[in-house]
Design an enzyme around this catalytic site. Structure first.
Site, PDB file in Angstrom:
ATOM      1  N   HIS A 112      43.723  36.405  41.402  1.00 35.61           N
ATOM      2  CA  HIS A 112      43.261  37.958  41.515  1.00 35.61           C
ATOM      3  C   HIS A 112      42.964  38.768  40.122  1.00 35.61           C
ATOM      4  O   HIS A 112      41.936  39.149  39.948  1.00 35.61           O
ATOM      5  CB  HIS A 112      44.082  38.911  42.502  1.00 35.61           C
ATOM      6  CG  HIS A 112      43.859  40.278  42.324  1.00 35.61           C
ATOM      7  ND1 HIS A 112      43.066  40.943  43.499  1.00 35.61           N
ATOM      8  CD2 HIS A 112      44.467  41.292  41.803  1.00 35.61           C
ATOM      9  CE1 HIS A 112      42.797  41.942  43.250  1.00 35.61           C
ATOM     10  NE2 HIS A 112      43.625  42.515  42.169  1.00 35.61           N
ATOM     11  N   GLU A 113      43.959  38.515  39.312  1.00 35.29           N
ATOM     12  CA  GLU A 113      43.591  39.104  37.885  1.00 35.29           C
ATOM     13  C   GLU A 113      42.695  38.604  37.149  1.00 35.29           C
ATOM     14  O   GLU A 113      41.901  39.299  36.300  1.00 35.29           O
ATOM     15  CB  GLU A 113      45.135  39.063  37.209  1.00 35.29           C
ATOM     16  CG  GLU A 113      46.399  39.713  37.723  1.00 35.29           C
ATOM     17  CD  GLU A 113      46.205  41.286  38.403  1.00 35.29           C
ATOM     18  OE1 GLU A 113      45.217  41.942  37.396  1.00 35.29           O
ATOM     19  OE2 GLU A 113      46.447  41.636  39.159  1.00 35.29           O
ATOM     20  N   HIS A 116      39.317  40.176  37.984  1.00 33.78           N
ATOM     21  CA  HIS A 116      39.204  41.255  37.201  1.00 33.78           C
ATOM     22  C   HIS A 116      38.656  40.949  35.973  1.00 33.78           C
ATOM     23  O   HIS A 116      37.561  41.449  35.517  1.00 33.78           O
ATOM     24  CB  HIS A 116      40.456  42.145  36.967  1.00 33.78           C
ATOM     25  CG  HIS A 116      40.835  43.017  38.010  1.00 33.78           C
ATOM     26  ND1 HIS A 116      40.185  43.758  38.747  1.00 33.78           N
ATOM     27  CD2 HIS A 116      42.119  42.971  38.633  1.00 33.78           C
ATOM     28  CE1 HIS A 116      41.054  44.245  39.843  1.00 33.78           C
ATOM     29  NE2 HIS A 116      42.238  43.694  39.766  1.00 33.78           N
ATOM     30  N   HIS A 120      34.892  42.148  34.638  1.00 29.77           N
ATOM     31  CA  HIS A 120      34.763  42.528  33.103  1.00 29.77           C
ATOM     32  C   HIS A 120      33.592  42.061  32.341  1.00 29.77           C
ATOM     33  O   HIS A 120      32.651  42.666  31.709  1.00 29.77           O
ATOM     34  CB  HIS A 120      36.033  42.614  32.437  1.00 29.77           C
ATOM     35  CG  HIS A 120      35.862  43.253  30.872  1.00 29.77           C
ATOM     36  ND1 HIS A 120      36.603  42.996  29.952  1.00 29.77           N
ATOM     37  CD2 HIS A 120      35.166  44.459  30.703  1.00 29.77           C
ATOM     38  CE1 HIS A 120      36.212  43.673  29.048  1.00 29.77           C
ATOM     39  NE2 HIS A 120      35.495  44.412  29.318  1.00 29.77           N
TER      40      HIS A 120
END
Length: 239
Positions: A112-113, A116, A120
């Site tokens: 999940h991270e 991100h 980006h």
């Protein structure tokens, strides 16, 4: 002083119940349920080992490298489920349990991270909007309640100014929803495409990520209802 305290004083020796408090009951119940759900689900799948034995750090590195994000570092941080991606430093920070363990929760949160980080890199618009709101929200969240409290005491324009500032926090919570849901969707796609999990484990990972997403839904609902409550109080004071 909580918003509404002192609002609607009663007659005689008692107080008149603030009817706007009823708006917060659904938010409180949803928040409690979200906290229970994320705690029970993550704890459950912290005890389920992924078949291929990857740690959260190994999964993160594989996802990042597969997407050409060799420049994104991975660091371990203290705290339970304190995982996050820092776009300013290009760092995925994973909590100790996520970084080193081979559980379904560990690899799901790590993926999940990385979602991100991929957002980006691709210039995902909601993420850019949320990032641009951070300095505004940091200021507004601190100042809004000062103005709101002054508004209850002075009955001037401070309450309306506080509401305007608080609206920035509400907008931030709303924009956060597509950012988090999209990151989870990217995470599941990466886990499946890279062969890190099988179909059964994909379903388990989805449960972990859905439970985590519920906390953001609860935060957004709470913020919206709190804003609505403040508007109703302000309107009633103008009448």
């Amino acid at each position: 002083m909580f918003p509404g305290m002192g609002y609607g004083y009663g007659y005689g020796y008692g107080y008149r119940i603030d009817p706007t408090m009823m708006l917060l009951i659904p938010a409180i119940l949803l928040t409690l349920y979200a906290q229970y759900k994320v705690s029970s689900t993550t704890n459950r799948y912290f005890n389920v080992r992924c078949d291929r034995g990857y740690t959260g750090e190994e999964v993160a590195r594989r996802i990042l490298d597969s997407n050409g994000l060799y420049n994104v570092r991975i660091e371990m941080v203290r705290g339970r489920l304190s995982d996050h991606y820092d776009p300013r430093s290009n760092v995925v920070r994973l909590s100790e349990d996520v970084y080193s363990r081979t559980s379904i929760t560990s690899i799901s949160v790590a993926a999940h991270e990385c979602g991100h980080a991929i957002q980006h890199a691709h210039g995902y618009v909601p993420l850019n909007i949320r990032s641009s709101l951070v300095p505004v929200v940091n200021f507004a969240s601190n100042m809004s309640w000062i103005f709101i409290m002054l508004g209850f005491v002075t009955r001037g324009i401070f309450l309306k100014l506080g509401i305007i500032l608080f609206s920035a926090s509400v907008l931030f919570q709303i924009v956060t929803l597509p950012v988090e849901f999209n990151a989870s969707s990217r995470a599941l796609t990466q886990l499946r495409t890279l062969g890190i999990v099988d179909d059964r484990e994909v379903r388990q990972s989805r449960k972990v990520l859905q439970a985590a997403a519920l906390t953001y839904v609860a935060a957004a609902v709470t913020a919206i209802l709190q804003l609505l409550r403040l508007v109703l109080i302000a309107n009633s004071r103008d009448d």
